[in-house]
Structures are given as C-alpha cells and as structure tokens.
Write a protein that holds these residues in place. Structure first.
Motif, PDB file in Angstrom:
ATOM      1  N   VAL A   8       0.843  -1.196   0.000  1.00 39.00           N
ATOM      2  CA  VAL A   8       0.000   0.000   0.000  1.00 39.00           C
ATOM      3  C   VAL A   8       0.883   1.252   0.000  1.00 39.00           C
ATOM      4  O   VAL A   8       1.874   1.332   0.735  1.00 39.00           O
ATOM      5  N   LEU A   9       0.507   2.191  -0.844  1.00 41.96           N
ATOM      6  CA  LEU A   9       1.182   3.488  -0.900  1.00 41.96           C
ATOM      7  C   LEU A   9       0.399   4.461  -0.025  1.00 41.96           C
ATOM      8  O   LEU A   9      -0.791   4.689  -0.267  1.00 41.96           O
ATOM      9  N   GLY A  10       1.041   5.004   1.000  1.00 38.61           N
ATOM     10  CA  GLY A  10       0.350   5.905   1.934  1.00 38.61           C
ATOM     11  C   GLY A  10       0.763   7.358   1.724  1.00 38.61           C
ATOM     12  O   GLY A  10       1.928   7.644   1.431  1.00 38.61           O
ATOM     13  N   ILE A  11      -0.212   8.247   1.876  1.00 39.48           N
ATOM     14  CA  ILE A  11       0.032   9.695   1.735  1.00 39.48           C
ATOM     15  C   ILE A  11      -0.511  10.408   2.969  1.00 39.48           C
ATOM     16  O   ILE A  11      -1.656  10.203   3.357  1.00 39.48           O
ATOM     17  N   GLU A  12       0.334  11.255   3.581  1.00 44.60           N
ATOM     18  CA  GLU A  12      -0.091  12.017   4.761  1.00 44.60           C
ATOM     19  C   GLU A  12       0.193  13.499   4.527  1.00 44.60           C
ATOM     20  O   GLU A  12       1.310  13.878   4.162  1.00 44.60           O
ATOM     21  N   SER A  13      -0.840  14.336   4.759  1.00 47.97           N
ATOM     22  CA  SER A  13      -0.657  15.783   4.537  1.00 47.97           C
ATOM     23  C   SER A  13      -1.635  16.597   5.395  1.00 47.97           C
ATOM     24  O   SER A  13      -2.041  17.682   5.001  1.00 47.97           O
ATOM     25  N   CYS A  15      -1.301  17.941   8.448  1.00 48.54           N
ATOM     26  CA  CYS A  15      -0.831  19.035   9.306  1.00 48.54           C
ATOM     27  C   CYS A  15       0.407  19.659   8.679  1.00 48.54           C
ATOM     28  O   CYS A  15       0.320  20.228   7.604  1.00 48.54           O
ATOM     29  N   ASP A  16       1.552  19.520   9.311  1.00 48.92           N
ATOM     30  CA  ASP A  16       2.728  20.199   8.764  1.00 48.92           C
ATOM     31  C   ASP A  16       3.819  19.228   8.338  1.00 48.92           C
ATOM     32  O   ASP A  16       4.970  19.613   8.207  1.00 48.92           O
ATOM     33  N   GLU A  17       3.457  17.964   8.122  1.00 48.02           N
ATOM     34  CA  GLU A  17       4.418  17.019   7.564  1.00 48.02           C
ATOM     35  C   GLU A  17       3.868  16.495   6.247  1.00 48.02           C
ATOM     36  O   GLU A  17       2.745  16.002   6.208  1.00 48.02           O
ATOM     37  N   THR A  18       4.663  16.609   5.176  1.00 47.59           N
ATOM     38  CA  THR A  18       4.288  15.958   3.925  1.00 47.59           C
ATOM     39  C   THR A  18       4.998  14.615   3.950  1.00 47.59           C
ATOM     40  O   THR A  18       6.216  14.566   4.105  1.00 47.59           O
ATOM     41  N   ALA A  19       4.246  13.521   3.809  1.00 41.43           N
ATOM     42  CA  ALA A  19       4.886  12.214   3.941  1.00 41.43           C
ATOM     43  C   ALA A  19       4.280  11.203   2.985  1.00 41.43           C
ATOM     44  O   ALA A  19       3.083  11.226   2.699  1.00 41.43           O
ATOM     45  N   VAL A  20       5.146  10.319   2.507  1.00 36.88           N
ATOM     46  CA  VAL A  20       4.740   9.248   1.590  1.00 36.88           C
ATOM     47  C   VAL A  20       5.469   7.982   2.032  1.00 36.88           C
ATOM     48  O   VAL A  20       6.637   8.036   2.436  1.00 36.88           O
ATOM     49  N   ALA A  21       4.792   6.840   1.988  1.00 36.50           N
ATOM     50  CA  ALA A  21       5.447   5.582   2.377  1.00 36.50           C
ATOM     51  C   ALA A  21       4.848   4.415   1.621  1.00 36.50           C
ATOM     52  O   ALA A  21       3.697   4.464   1.183  1.00 36.50           O
ATOM     53  N   MET A 307       2.141   4.982   8.840  1.00 36.73           N
ATOM     54  CA  MET A 307       0.941   4.624   9.616  1.00 36.73           C
ATOM     55  C   MET A 307      -0.322   4.718   8.756  1.00 36.73           C
ATOM     56  O   MET A 307      -1.292   3.979   8.971  1.00 36.73           O
ATOM     57  N   ILE A 308      -0.315   5.616   7.783  1.00 35.67           N
ATOM     58  CA  ILE A 308      -1.480   5.754   6.889  1.00 35.67           C
ATOM     59  C   ILE A 308      -1.523   4.548   5.941  1.00 35.67           C
ATOM     60  O   ILE A 308      -2.577   3.941   5.730  1.00 35.67           O
TER      61      ILE A 308
END
Ligand code: KG4
Ligand code: ZN
Length: 351
Positions: A8-13, A15-21, A307-308
């Motif tokens: 799974v490709l996760g995207i988090e945005s 708050c103030d962290e841009t994150a991909v995993a 975590m996403i």
C-alpha cells in the motif's frame, strides 16, 4: 487485488508534515520519506494553514516519485493507495486526497480514505505483530488527547477526550511561554531534564474527577503565571509542567481503566508518545495492571505516512475485495473515530 502480501502506498498531509510511504501487509516499510515544514512555520510559533497547504502541494508529487524510486517499484506493483482524508487542516488534507484520487484513477487501483487518528491508533500494530485487539489506547498529539478502547479495525470506543487543549498543544504553548520555539514538545522535554519536577506548584486539572476526561488550559495558564513571577528557572518550570502532565495522564488512565474494565494491553500513540518521561510512567502503569505495554518507535509516533499506509493494509486485510469510486471520497476537517461518543463540554473543536 494482488496476491498476499499487499503493498500500500500511503500519503499524509493533514498538518505540517508531507509524507509518503510504501508498506506491506506483512509489516515491512519498503520506503518512506517525510518533509517537515518546521522552518516555514517557526516564525509564526505554530502551523499556518495556508502555508502548510502550499508546501504540501509543492512537495507531494516529487516525493511520490522518489518513494517509488527508493523501493524500486512502479505504481503497477502497488495494490492500493491510502490517503489521509481527515481530520486536519482542510487545505493540506485536500492536497493529499486529490493526489491519491489522481493516482488511483490513473492506475486503476483502489483508494482508501484513512482517518489520520486511525493511522495513529493502528500504528502500534505495524510496530508489534503480537499486539491484538482489544487494547487501551492513549492518543496524544498536537490536536488530540483521547483514551480509546480499540476493539478492532474500524471499531473504536472513545472513553475520554480533552475539554480544551490537547496535550501536545500544552507542550507547544509551554515552549512558547519559555521562548523555546516551535515545535515545543521535544524542546520542553530536553529542558525538563535540567530542572526539578517538584519545584513549581502547578495544578493537575480534573485530577480525581469522575469522568476520565482531560483539561490542560489551566495548566498552561499556571505555567504562564509561574514564568511571569520570575521566581523560577525555565528548566524548573519545564520539569514541573511535564510532571503535572504525567500525573494527569496517569490519573485519567486509571479512571478509564476502572470504567472500561481490564484490557490486555496499554498502547500510546501520537506525537507526544515520543516523550520518554511519559513513556516510562505509562510503562509503570501497565506493569501495575499486568498489561502489555506497546509504544511505537519514535518515527512512527509523530506524523508519518507509514501509519497511513498501514491503516490501508489493515483495511485490505479486513476487506480484500475493497472497491469504491475514489472520486466519491471527501476530505473531512472533523472526523471522530467514535461517532457515537457523547459531546463533551468545551471539546467541540478538537474532538
Ligand atoms: O502526532 P503529531 O506529529 O501531529 C499531530 O497530529 O498533532 O504530534 C505533534 C505534537 C506536537 O504538539 C509536539 O510538540 C508533540 O507532538 N511532541 C512532543 C514530543 N515530541 C513531539 N511532546 C512532548 N514530548 C516530546 N518529546
Ligand atoms: Zn498526528
């Protein structure tokens, strides 16, 4: 859907962290990147929503490409895309969710809308495969302060919330009062090591009260008064504030445990879970109650995309033939984990 394990490709945005995993359903983090916006927000002493949304929009596309490149995978190899759809700052949430929609439409892969809080709530299971349901979760971040009984994926019973500030917010405001800068939590923790936690008399709001809810606004005001009095060193104030916070957490958790009944495990998640003094106090509480204690590694505590992606994996494991039109998914500035939880006086904004 591809054969097990899922990727799974996760995207988090939110708050103030841009994150991909990229995370697998057998708990491997194949690649992850996080870009913090600390520098952009630092001059303002807190997160500025417009600046956050713009920074997410600039960083997300290249980061998606980079993470796939780090893992040596193409989008074809991914089984699903999981994006934070709320709760959070709506501009940033929309950037991530719309990017997820575009990827899902272009690749024909399903898109899973993940509740950011669910990402925090399930992240300990990514870190520790022995952790089964149910568990008692203390979720402590910059925007949230809740005690939940995690009964299964998608089944959360909220036992307590804050009636005013979140604990991370109280750490950040204390840091601001002491002139330590943003983000405050780690800075307060560091300064507290040099101070005496018993030196400054500070209140323990709601300690001993019947419901296990939290309140931190009065503690923050007391920190301000202690600082303005000039009678105490900053280190003593930081240490005493942290001790007051710990005392409140333990008292409220004891109350929640009394009400909810025994749980095999106590779990802490969210950015404040990075605090070592809080972790030790929780570990001692768990041991007094013969509970397993689980705290995810530090990089999984603060906002991240693993975590996403993991929450997406949990959904896929639960519903392998997951399908739905990605375009139907909506960004939600508010999205309680337990929709049946009663409203609590003063808690409207952040619960
Ligand atoms: O989960 P998170 O990264 O973002 C939100 O969803 O809010 O949590 C960030 C919060 C901030 O308030 C930050 O000051 C706090 O977690 N925090 C800490 C520590 N590290 C981060 N608070 C206390 N001690 C720490 N070591
Ligand atoms: Zn968070």
């Amino acid at each position: 859907m591809g054969s097990d394990p899922h990727i799974v490709l996760g995207i988090e945005s939110s708050c103030d962290e841009t994150a991909v995993a990229l995370v697998t359903s057998d708990r491997r983090i194949l690649a992850q990147r996080i870009a913090s916006q600390e520098e952009e927000h630092a001059p303002y002493g807190g997160v500025v929503p417009e600046i956050a949304a713009r920074a997410h929009a600039q960083r997300l596309a290249p980061m998606l490409e980079a993470v796939l490149g780090d893992a040596g995978l193409s989008l074809d190899a991914v089984d699903a895309i999981a994006a934070t759809a709320g709760p959070g700052l709506i501009g940033g949430v929309m950037v991530g969710l719309v990017s997820g929609k575009a990827l899902a439409m272009a690749s024909g892969k399903p898109l899973i809308a993940v509740n950011h809080l669910e990402g925090h709530a399930l992240s300990p299971r990514l870190a520790d495969e022995t952790l089964g349901f149910p568990y008692l979760l203390l979720l402590v971040s910059g925007g949230h302060c809740q005690i939940l009984s995690v009964e299964g994926v998608g089944t959360y019973r909220r036992l307590a919330t804050t009636i005013d500030d979140a604990l991370g917010e109280a750490f950040d405001k204390t840091a601001k009062i002491l002139g330590l800068g943003y983000p405050g939590g780690p800075k307060v923790e560091r300064l507290a090591m040099e101070g005496d936690p018993k030196s400054v008399p500070l209140p323990r709001p709601l300690k001993g009260s019947k419901e296990p809810h939290f309140s931190f606004a009065g503690l923050k005001s007391a920190v301000l008064r202690a600082h303005e009095s000039g009678d105490h060193s900053d280190a003593d104030i930081a240490a005493s504030f942290q001790q007051a916070a710990v005392d409140c957490l333990i008292d409220r958790l004891e109350k929640a445990l009394g009400q909810a009944g025994p749980h095999p495990a106590l779990v802490v998640a969210g950015g404040v879970a990075a605090n070592q003094v809080i972790r030790s106090a929780l570990e001692a509480l768990a041991s007094r109650h013969q509970m397993q204690f689980v705290a995810p590694p530090l990089q999984l505590c603060t906002d991240n995309a693993a975590m996403i992606a993991w929450a997406g994996c949990e959904r896929l494991i639960q519903t392998p033939d997951f399908a739905g039109d990605p375009l139907d998914l909506k960004a939600r500035p508010r999205w309680p984990l337990d929709p049946d939880a009663e409203a609590v006086r003063g808690a409207g904004v952040k619960a």
